[in-house]
Design an enzyme around this catalytic site. Structure first.
Site, PDB file in Angstrom:
ATOM      1  N   SER A 147       0.843  -1.186   0.000  1.00 44.53           N
ATOM      2  CA  SER A 147       0.000   0.000   0.000  1.00 44.53           C
ATOM      3  C   SER A 147       0.892   1.254   0.000  1.00 44.53           C
ATOM      4  O   SER A 147       1.711   1.427  -0.885  1.00 44.53           O
ATOM      5  CB  SER A 147      -0.953  -0.043   1.201  1.00 44.53           C
ATOM      6  OG  SER A 147      -1.978   0.881   1.065  1.00 44.53           O
ATOM      7  N   HIS A 174      -7.204  -5.635  -1.124  1.00 46.46           N
ATOM      8  CA  HIS A 174      -6.065  -4.891  -0.600  1.00 46.46           C
ATOM      9  C   HIS A 174      -5.312  -5.662   0.469  1.00 46.46           C
ATOM     10  O   HIS A 174      -4.213  -5.295   0.857  1.00 46.46           O
ATOM     11  CB  HIS A 174      -6.557  -3.555  -0.031  1.00 46.46           C
ATOM     12  CG  HIS A 174      -5.494  -2.523   0.143  1.00 46.46           C
ATOM     13  ND1 HIS A 174      -4.840  -1.951  -0.921  1.00 46.46           N
ATOM     14  CD2 HIS A 174      -4.960  -1.960   1.256  1.00 46.46           C
ATOM     15  CE1 HIS A 174      -3.950  -1.072  -0.473  1.00 46.46           C
ATOM     16  NE2 HIS A 174      -4.000  -1.066   0.846  1.00 46.46           N
TER      17      HIS A 174
END
Length: 715
Positions: A567, A685
């Protein structure tokens, strides 16, 4: 990204969770002979089509030759070819029993997100004792010493693609609202379970991603947040009464506000006051209170330069935790009818520690603090008098904390590098006692390892904390294969956590290091702001100097160092590749941001604009372009071996970042080191990933890493 919040209500965070540079140009950096000597195991990937797509943005010439990869249909064949090549590489790097070795460490489960309701304790757990196979964490309740499973995603979906995103029990413990989503998308559908009957109610609410729920005291309904159908902006607050038609739910907050405003909810102990926290920037929020009796709204804080949260009443005084005029946090009390800061009374003043939040028990204030990247629970009277602290098992992290203001009992989850996740209950004044823990293999001897915390100097002399973990019998030869990770953003603190993949690595004899970079929340607001916007370069400098420290102190050397991040940490990995490629041998970037000129165009990217800035703003475009990994690659540089991973269902960071960066890196690279790309289907994610998929994913990561820096267990 991991959240620093201690609330047990929401299991996932807003933007999760991992990992720069000297002034010299990467183009002039010396090549690493050992790297160049390694022959590729696969043919080079065919040259990806480049298109002339140049534009001038506020005076900066920006080239974007792989913009066509932003189109999923056009990119489909490219992705298939890249995935095939990466899988072939992994097959060639197969090591006997590697996946089984990884699996044994991932058998250590997770337990956390506790919520106490009277004598009941709700929590989330995934566990893997012999003979069991949990793919997804389930929701449990502990009552009268007995554990009962309430919601099992595995039972609903044996494929392991359905995940529990969040939950919230009602004040009396009769109901629990929870969100399930598919394929890691986090696009939850809210359901309500009646614990008395064991049946689901007909109340089903879609579009409740990262939902915040506040139940009425009588359990007849709740306030909640949701998005318009198909959107990732304009999160609004609604009220739902059990049994009503969702289409008739009243919107009570959010109309005519900025689309990036992000409200979150909680309700007072007596059920009269609804509090709405609205995150408006990376360092501040507005705070409102709705009196359900008088139907009047009260603005507690608006357009003030600070954060406000953790509101509760003690008598007629309202207590708040805030960073307004206190960068490391303080607790204040106020009369809600006179909320101006000049009328506040400071109860717990700002100190050396970072105050994350505070909550109330019958007789005490409990302050959740971070000190040198380690969490502590300090006790105060309502007059601010210090009363000691709650003893914790070791230096580590309290990941969630819940209370009942009617007594002096707390529940919390705790973990550390050498302490598996455990739930504790504590009566203030006594030692905590375990109430739920995860199964741990008997042969997992955690006494064999040492955890060090060092304070290394960065480029400007700033001391930066770093945890270093390895076997006690390791010799400092400078030849040990080493993994380094970090994050450096969004006020997120990397306090000690139980890492299964780290245990795999150090058990084999490697070194695992975690750097607490600027941009995080370890030292309060100033530390966070030192890694935001135009100061983002300091995050990268801190990480680069972490690498230099590990080299200088003979833990490892550039040929034996790999970096890994996801991320915002993926952005960090990309920055290291473009700025100091000679300091490490391998890199793994997971669901990262790499095109910082266009990131805000892909929802929900604009929400992060107060952290990064946006290229559409003349004052931001220069520094964003200057560190954007996609734009700062230079043809002819010998780049390290790199694995860029992303996910098809990621609703936080679009996969296009990884595709464009991988294509550009493959084109620019002059070394024989493999540059690999992998897009995982039906994955997100990171939240919601099944246990079996996680094991396979980490096995692949280690196949790649060990193919470049070696297996620490090799003679």
């Amino acid at each position: 990204m991991r959240s620093k919040a201690v609330s047990p209500i929401i299991v996932c965070s807003l933007f999760l969770l991992v990992f720069w540079g000297c002034a010299s140009s990467p183009a002039s950096a010396p090549a690493v002979p050992a790297t160049l000597a390694k022959a590729p195991l696969l043919p080079d990937v065919p040259e990806t089509r480049r298109e002339n797509h140049d534009e001038t943005i506020h005076g900066y010439d920006v080239s974007d030759p792989y913009r066509w990869l932003e189109d999923g249909e056009k990119a489909r064949l490219w992705i298939e070819a890249q995935n095939f090549r990466t899988k072939e590489y992994m097959a060639l790097q197969d090591r006997p029993n590697l996946e089984k070795d990884v699996e044994q460490f991932f058998q250590v489960g997770y337990v956390g997100s506790p919520q106490r309701v009277g004598e009941k304790v709700f929590y989330v757990k995934i566990d893997h004792p012999p003979g069991t196979e949990m793919n997804q964490a389930a929701l449990f309740v502990l009552e009268n010493g007995k554990e009962r499973q309430l919601v099992s995603p595995d039972s609903l979906d044996p494929s392991g693609k359905t995940a529990l995103d969040w939950y919230q029990a009602s004040p009396g413990g009769r109901y629990v609202a929870y969100g399930l989503s598919l394929d890691g998308s986090e696009n939850s559908t809210l359901s309500v379970l009646d614990l008395q009957t064991g049946k689901l109610l007909t109340d089903t609410l879609p579009e409740t991603r990262h939902c915040s729920v506040a139940w009425l005291k009588d359990e007849s309904g709740f306030y909640y947040t949701r998005y318009p159908k198909g959107e990732r902006y304009n999160r609004h607050v609604y009220f739902h009464r059990l049994g009503d038609d969702i289409a008739k739910d009243a919107k009570i907050f959010g109309e005519n506000r900025k689309k990036t405003d992000w409200p979150s909810l909680h309700i007072s102990e007596d059920g009269r006051f609804l509090f709405i926290t609205v995150f408006t920037t990376a360092t501040s929020n507005d705070y409102y209170m709705f009196d359900r009796k008088t139907k009047k709204w009260q603005t507690l804080a608006e357009n003030l330069d600070g954060q406000f949260h953790s509101a509760f009443f003690h008598g007629k005084r309202l207590f708040l935790t805030t960073t307004f005029q206190a960068p490391k946090g303080r607790v204040v009390s106020l009369n809600p009818k006179q909320p101006k800061p000049s009328k506040w009374k400071t109860i717990i003043p700002e100190g050396e520690a970072t105050l994350v939040s505070a909550l109330n028990t019958k007789s005490n204030l409990v302050a959740y603090t971070i000190e040198r990247a380690v969490t502590r629970l300090r006790l105060y009277g309502y007059d601010g008098a210090e009363r000691g602290e709650i003893p914790l098992p070791t230096l580590g992290s309290v990941n969630a904390l819940d209370n009942d203001a009617k007594d002096d009992t707390l529940v919390f989850s705790f973990g550390s590098f050498m302490h598996p996740p455990t739930l504790y209950k504590v009566n203030i004044g006594e030692n905590p006692s375990k109430i739920a823990e995860v199964w741990t293999p008997q042969n997992l001897d955690l006494e064999r390892f040492v955890v060090k915390q060092v304070m290394y100097p960065s480029y400007d002399g700033t001391r930066v904390p770093m945890f270093i973990i390895h076997r006690k019998d390791m010799k400092l030869t400078g030849e040990t294969p080493t993994l380094l990770t970090g994050y450096g953003g969004f006020d997120i603190s990397l306090t000690p956590y139980f890492s299964r993949n780290a245990l795999f690595w150090i058990t084999r004899g490697g070194v695992y290091a975690v750097a607490n970079l600027r941009g995080g929340g370890e030292f309060g607001r100033a530390w966070h702001e030192a890694g935001m916007k135009e100061k983002k370069f300091q995050v990268f400098q801190d990480f680069q100097y972490a690498m230099r420290y590990l080299h200088r102190e003979k833990y490892t050397n550039p040929d034996k160092l790999a970096i890994i991040g996801g991320s915002n940490g993926g952005l960090l990995v990309g920055a290291m590749l473009t700025q100091v490629p000679y300091l490490f041998e391998a890199a793994v970037g997971d669901v990262g941001l790499y095109d910082m000129v266009r990131y805000h165009l892909f929802p929900p990217g604009e929400i992060w604009s107060t952290e990064y800035g946006m290229a559409k703003n003349p004052k931001d475009v220069g520094y964003l372009w200057a560190y954007s990994p996609y734009h700062q690659l230079i043809e002819g540089v010998h780049y390290p071996a790199t694995l860029i991973e992303t996910a098809e269902s990621d609703t936080r960071v679009h996969w296009l970042h990884s595709a464009k960066f991988a294509a550009a890196l493959q084109h620019a690279n002059a070394s024989k080191n493999p540059i690999l790309f992998l897009l995982r289907s039906k994955a997100g994610h990171g939240q919601g990933k099944s246990w079996s998929e996680t094991v396979k994913e980490y096995a692949d990561k280690y196949r790649f890493i060990m193919s470049r820096i070696g297996d620490p267990s090799a003679p």
